[in-house]
Design a protein around this motif. Structure first.
Motif, mmCIF file in Angstrom:
data_model
loop_
_atom_site.group_PDB
_atom_site.id
_atom_site.type_symbol
_atom_site.label_atom_id
_atom_site.label_comp_id
_atom_site.label_asym_id
_atom_site.label_seq_id
_atom_site.Cartn_x
_atom_site.Cartn_y
_atom_site.Cartn_z
ATOM 1 N N VAL A 96 -59.039 34.166 0.919
ATOM 2 C CA VAL A 96 -58.071 33.245 1.092
ATOM 3 C C VAL A 96 -57.330 33.358 2.558
ATOM 4 O O VAL A 96 -56.857 34.455 2.617
ATOM 5 N N ASN A 97 -57.598 32.409 3.283
ATOM 6 C CA ASN A 97 -56.878 32.504 4.768
ATOM 7 C C ASN A 97 -55.934 31.398 4.714
ATOM 8 O O ASN A 97 -56.365 30.218 5.213
ATOM 9 N N ASP A 98 -54.742 31.615 4.583
ATOM 10 C CA ASP A 98 -53.793 30.547 4.397
ATOM 11 C C ASP A 98 -53.360 30.237 6.077
ATOM 12 O O ASP A 98 -53.444 30.688 6.860
ATOM 13 N N GLU A 99 -52.960 28.770 6.039
ATOM 14 C CA GLU A 99 -52.572 28.197 7.407
ATOM 15 C C GLU A 99 -51.252 27.565 7.163
ATOM 16 O O GLU A 99 -51.176 26.736 6.379
ATOM 17 N N ARG A 100 -50.322 28.490 7.437
ATOM 18 C CA ARG A 100 -48.907 28.154 7.297
ATOM 19 C C ARG A 100 -48.387 27.166 8.170
ATOM 20 O O ARG A 100 -48.525 27.156 9.491
ATOM 21 N N HIS A 101 -47.626 26.075 7.645
ATOM 22 C CA HIS A 101 -47.183 24.994 8.400
ATOM 23 C C HIS A 101 -45.574 25.182 8.105
ATOM 24 O O HIS A 101 -44.965 25.637 7.412
#
Length: 271
Positions: A96-101
């Motif tokens: 799981v590679n989160d893309e934080r916004h």
């Protein structure tokens, strides 16, 4: 309204100091930024556990870094050798590679909660490459570590992939223990490869760190893998997306990196 980064709920995750120190010792080129990503925490948490190890070791290696950068830069300018250059490294690939916004919220409004990621759900990818492209890469089986035996097998696989090239090999890896073992030294002698000097704690002189993995991290951002095969397919797509010019730029940037190491007296710099 204001925009702010989402925060994790509760206390910062505790990081195992012993695990951090072991990671630094196993991969001396790691920075606190790399460690924070691997342990799924912020750099402040790493700082409490491992930055003193990284910092003190880096400080002791500054003269060595400058010495090696100077020697390699002079050698390359006298007799360019990127034609024969091969390098390798390992990297953790999370499922799981989160893309934080950022998020819009009113003053005083609590930030939304972000589920904590299982930092153990990842696999080790090993890659070997040169200015022409990827030579050999693999995802290790769960629980399999890069020891001297595994590393020597990878050296042999890389030799086979290079079998059609009638040129010498000038080889760069980092100072991880399996890379410097007696078994590995004997294998390199058998292959007839010339190992280049590399100062510990010097990702700024390792193309995999300052170039290859940064692009890979961008590729992985926001991707989620349910199976090993999904991860493998995505990585294959990443490799297929890169042409020879991309690999060439990464290797040839070494000349610029060596110069910066010399100008900065071995201090870390933004690469």
């Amino acid at each position: 309204m204001e925009i702010t980064n989402k925060k994790r709920a509760g206390r910062p995750r505790e990081v195992d100091r012993v695990a951090v120190v072991n990671a630094v010792e196993a991969h001396p080129s790691m920075t606190t930024r790399m460690l924070a990503k691997d342990f799924d925490c912020n750099q402040a948490s790493i700082g409490k556990n491992g930055s003193k190890v990284v910092g003190s070791q880096k400080n002791s290696q500054k003269p060595k870094s400058v010495e090696i950068a100077t020697k390699l830069l002079r050698r390359h300018r006298r007799d360019p050798f990127f034609e024969y250059f091969v390098t390798c490294d390992e990297k953790w690939i999370p499922f799981v590679n989160d893309e934080r916004h950022g998020e819009w919220r009113s003053p005083g409004q609590k930030a939304g909660q972000t589920p904590r990621k299982d930092f153990r759900a990842k696999k080790v990818m090993c890659v070997w490459w040169d200015r022409r492209g990827s030579i050999f890469w693999e995802l290790l089986e769960q629980g399999k570590a890069v020891n001297s035996g595994v590393y020597c097998e990878q050296l042999e696989n890389t030799r086979r992939a290079l079998r059609n090239r009638r040129i010498p090999v000038i080889f760069l890896d980092d100072n991880a223990k399996p890379h410097r073992s007696r078994q590995t030294r004997q294998k390199l002698e058998e292959l007839g490869w010339e190992p280049l000097d590399h100062a510990p704690y010097s990702p700024d002189m390792a193309p995999s760190d300052f170039y290859f993995f940064r692009s890979l991290e961008h590729w992985l951002r926001g991707r989620k893998f349910r199976t090993n095969e999904e991860m493998r397919e995505s990585l294959t797509e990443f490799f297929d997306s890169k042409d020879g010019d991309w690999y060439r730029r990464g290797i040839h940037r070494l000349e610029e990196q060596w110069q910066k190491v010399i100008e900065n007296n071995g201090e870390y710099f933004d690469y």
